[in-house]
Design an enzyme around this catalytic site. Structure first.
Site, mmCIF file in Angstrom:
data_model
loop_
_atom_site.group_PDB
_atom_site.id
_atom_site.type_symbol
_atom_site.label_atom_id
_atom_site.label_comp_id
_atom_site.label_asym_id
_atom_site.label_seq_id
_atom_site.Cartn_x
_atom_site.Cartn_y
_atom_site.Cartn_z
ATOM 1 N N MET A 32 0.701 -0.999 0.171
ATOM 2 C CA MET A 32 -0.145 -0.647 0.152
ATOM 3 C C MET A 32 1.510 1.292 -0.139
ATOM 4 O O MET A 32 1.642 1.414 1.045
ATOM 5 C CB MET A 32 -1.120 0.004 0.996
ATOM 6 C CG MET A 32 -2.292 -1.253 1.103
ATOM 7 S SD MET A 32 -2.803 -1.610 2.327
ATOM 8 C CE MET A 32 -1.921 -1.916 4.094
ATOM 9 N N CYS A 115 -1.380 -2.355 -11.303
ATOM 10 C CA CYS A 115 -1.683 -1.406 -10.825
ATOM 11 C C CYS A 115 -2.476 -0.320 -11.598
ATOM 12 O O CYS A 115 -1.791 -0.081 -12.339
ATOM 13 C CB CYS A 115 0.062 -0.083 -10.151
ATOM 14 S SG CYS A 115 -0.728 1.615 -9.839
ATOM 15 N N HIS A 185 -5.716 -9.621 -7.859
ATOM 16 C CA HIS A 185 -7.654 -8.823 -7.619
ATOM 17 C C HIS A 185 -7.908 -9.349 -8.642
ATOM 18 O O HIS A 185 -8.161 -9.021 -10.404
ATOM 19 C CB HIS A 185 -6.483 -7.795 -8.002
ATOM 20 C CG HIS A 185 -7.700 -6.091 -7.427
ATOM 21 N ND1 HIS A 185 -7.700 -5.687 -6.388
ATOM 22 C CD2 HIS A 185 -8.724 -5.903 -7.684
ATOM 23 C CE1 HIS A 185 -8.531 -5.350 -5.907
ATOM 24 N NE2 HIS A 185 -9.357 -5.207 -6.573
ATOM 25 N N GLY A 216 -9.151 -8.570 -2.977
ATOM 26 C CA GLY A 216 -9.848 -7.516 -2.970
ATOM 27 C C GLY A 216 -10.850 -7.563 -2.285
ATOM 28 O O GLY A 216 -11.703 -8.934 -2.061
ATOM 29 N N ARG A 240 -7.127 -2.308 2.459
ATOM 30 C CA ARG A 240 -7.559 -1.185 3.480
ATOM 31 C C ARG A 240 -8.585 -2.473 4.874
ATOM 32 O O ARG A 240 -8.712 -1.091 5.552
ATOM 33 C CB ARG A 240 -9.439 -0.499 2.415
ATOM 34 C CG ARG A 240 -8.278 -0.144 1.176
ATOM 35 C CD ARG A 240 -9.695 0.929 1.044
ATOM 36 N NE ARG A 240 -9.198 1.008 -0.282
ATOM 37 C CZ ARG A 240 -8.639 3.112 -0.270
ATOM 38 N NH1 ARG A 240 -9.103 3.225 0.960
ATOM 39 N NH2 ARG A 240 -8.674 3.823 -1.472
#
Length: 316
Positions: A32, A115, A185, A216, A240
Site C-alpha cells: 500500500m 496497478c 486482484h 480484493g 484497506r
C-alpha cells in the site's frame, strides 16, 4: 534507512514458500502506497499477519538513486520477515538489479502487474503488463537466472482480463518461467468499485499448480474465510481492511484499544512522520468513534495533541 538495512545481514531470512506449504491459508498484508512501511508491518505482524509486502517501489529509481533506496526501503533484523519487496518495472535487467540490491535483506520480490493508476500505465508499469505476457515471462526468468538464492521468491500481482482465457494464459506462462506464486486482484483494469470476480480467481486457481493468492474487498476475517472457500486460494491479501483494523487477522471485529496502544508505541519508536502516524489512527478509529469525535480527532495537528486526545478519551 540504509543503516537499518545493513543490520539485517545478521537476521535469519525465511523462505516464504514454507508458509504456502504449511497447510494453513496464508494471511498477507498488501503493498500500500505510503502505508505498508516498516512500522505498520511491525504492527500487523503482532496480530497474526504471516507475510508482508513493502509499498510499490519504482525499480529504475531504486537502482539509480541512493536517496530513493534510503527513503523507499527500510527493514530491520527484529522480525520483519518474511518480507516481499514489490517493484514496478518494465525492463528485465532493471528488475534484476533492484532484486540483487534487496536480496540480502528481503525474502523475495513481487512484480506489480496490477496497478491501474494512469501514471503507472502511461510509464509502462503496473496493469498494462498483463497485456505483455512475454515481457513478464522475460522479467521473471532474468531474476530467476541472476539471483543465486533458491529460497528467494519471485511473484507477480495481477488484475484480470475481460476475457479470462488471456489471464489464465498469462499465469501459465509465468508459472512455466518459475514464478513462486501469483496474487490475483479479481477486477479488470477498468473496474474500481464493482464487485470482485471471485469466480475468476477460482478458475485461475484450478488452472495452476503454484499457489494463488486472492485479493480484493476483504474487510474481515470472516470475509477472508469466505473468499478462501469461494476460490480455493492458498493465501488472502488484504489492504484497506488491515488499515481499518490491523488486528483483523487475529479475529478482532474492530480495532482493539491494545492495538491502538501498540501502534502509538511502534510509531514513536520508529520515528514515523506525523501525517502517516495520524492517518493510520484515523483509519483504525473509523469504526469506534462518533462523527463528532472524528471532527475533533481528524484535525489534530501534532503528535502531542494526538497523544493527549487518546489519553483523555481512551486511556491510551
Amino acid at each position: 534507512m540504509i543503516g537499518d538495512i545493513v543490520e539485517t545481514k545478521r537476521c535469519q531470512l525465511k523462505d516464504p514458500m514454507d508458509l504456502f506449504h504449511s497447510g494453513q491459508v496464508v494471511k498477507i498484508c498488501a503493498p500500500m502506497v505510503r502505508y505498508s512501511k516498516l512500522a505498520f508491518r511491525t504492527l500487523v505482524r503482532k496480530y497474526s499477519c504471516d507475510l508482508c509486502y513493502t509499498p510499490m517501489i519504482v525499480a529504475a529509481d531504486f537502482v539509480r538513486s541512493a536517496k530513493a533506496r534510503d527513503s523507499e526501503f527500510t527493514t530491520n533484523k527484529v522480525g520483519d520477515h518474511p518480507l516481499i519487496v514489490q517493484f514496478a518495472a518494465k525492463e528485465a535487467q532493471v528488475l534484476c538489479d533492484a532484486a540483487r540490491i534487496v536480496c540480502p535483506f528481503a525474502d523475495g520480490i513481487d512484480l506489480n502487474c496490477g496497478c491501474p493508476q494512469r501514471w503507472a500505465m502511461a510509464e509502462g508499469y503496473g496493469a498494462c503488463l498483463i497485456n505483455k505476457p512475454e515481457l513478464v515471462r522475460d522479467m521473471v526468468r532474468h531474476v530467476r537466472n541472476q539471483i543465486d538464492n533458491p529460497r528467494f521468491s519471485v511473484s507477480i500481482k495481477i488484475r484480470i482480463h475481460e476475457d479470462l482465457k488471456r489471464t489464465v494464459d498469462l499465469c501459465q506462462k509465468a508459472e512455466a518461467t518459475g514464478v513462486s506464486w501469483i496474487t490475483v486482484h479479481g477486477r479488470s483494469v477498468e473496474e474500481r468499485h464493482q464487485p470482485v470476480h471471485y469466480d475468476a480467481i477460482k478458475i485461475i486457481k484450478q488452472s495452476m499448480s503454484i499457489p494463488i493468492v486472492a485479493n480484493g474487498d476483504i474487510k474481515t476475517l470472516k470475509d477472508a474465510e469466505n473468499v478462501h472457500h469461494l476460490t480455493g486460494a492458498d493465501g488472502i491479501m488484504v489492504a484497506r481492511g488491515l488499515l481499518a483494523n490491523p488486528a483483523m487477522f487475529a479475529g478482532y471485529e474492530e480495532t482493539p484499544l491494545k492495538c491502538i496502544q501498540d501502534w502509538v508505541d511502534i510509531a514513536l519508536e520508529h520515528g514515523t512522520p506525523f501525517t502517516c502516524f495520524h492517518h493510520h489512527l484515523m483509519y483504525m478509529m473509523e469504526r469506534i468513534t462518533s462523527k463528532q469525535e472524528k471532527k475533533v480527532f481528524n484535525v489534530l495537528s501534532s503528535t502531542s495533541a494526538v497523544l493527549d486526545y487518546l489519553n483523555d478519551h481512551y486511556g491510551v
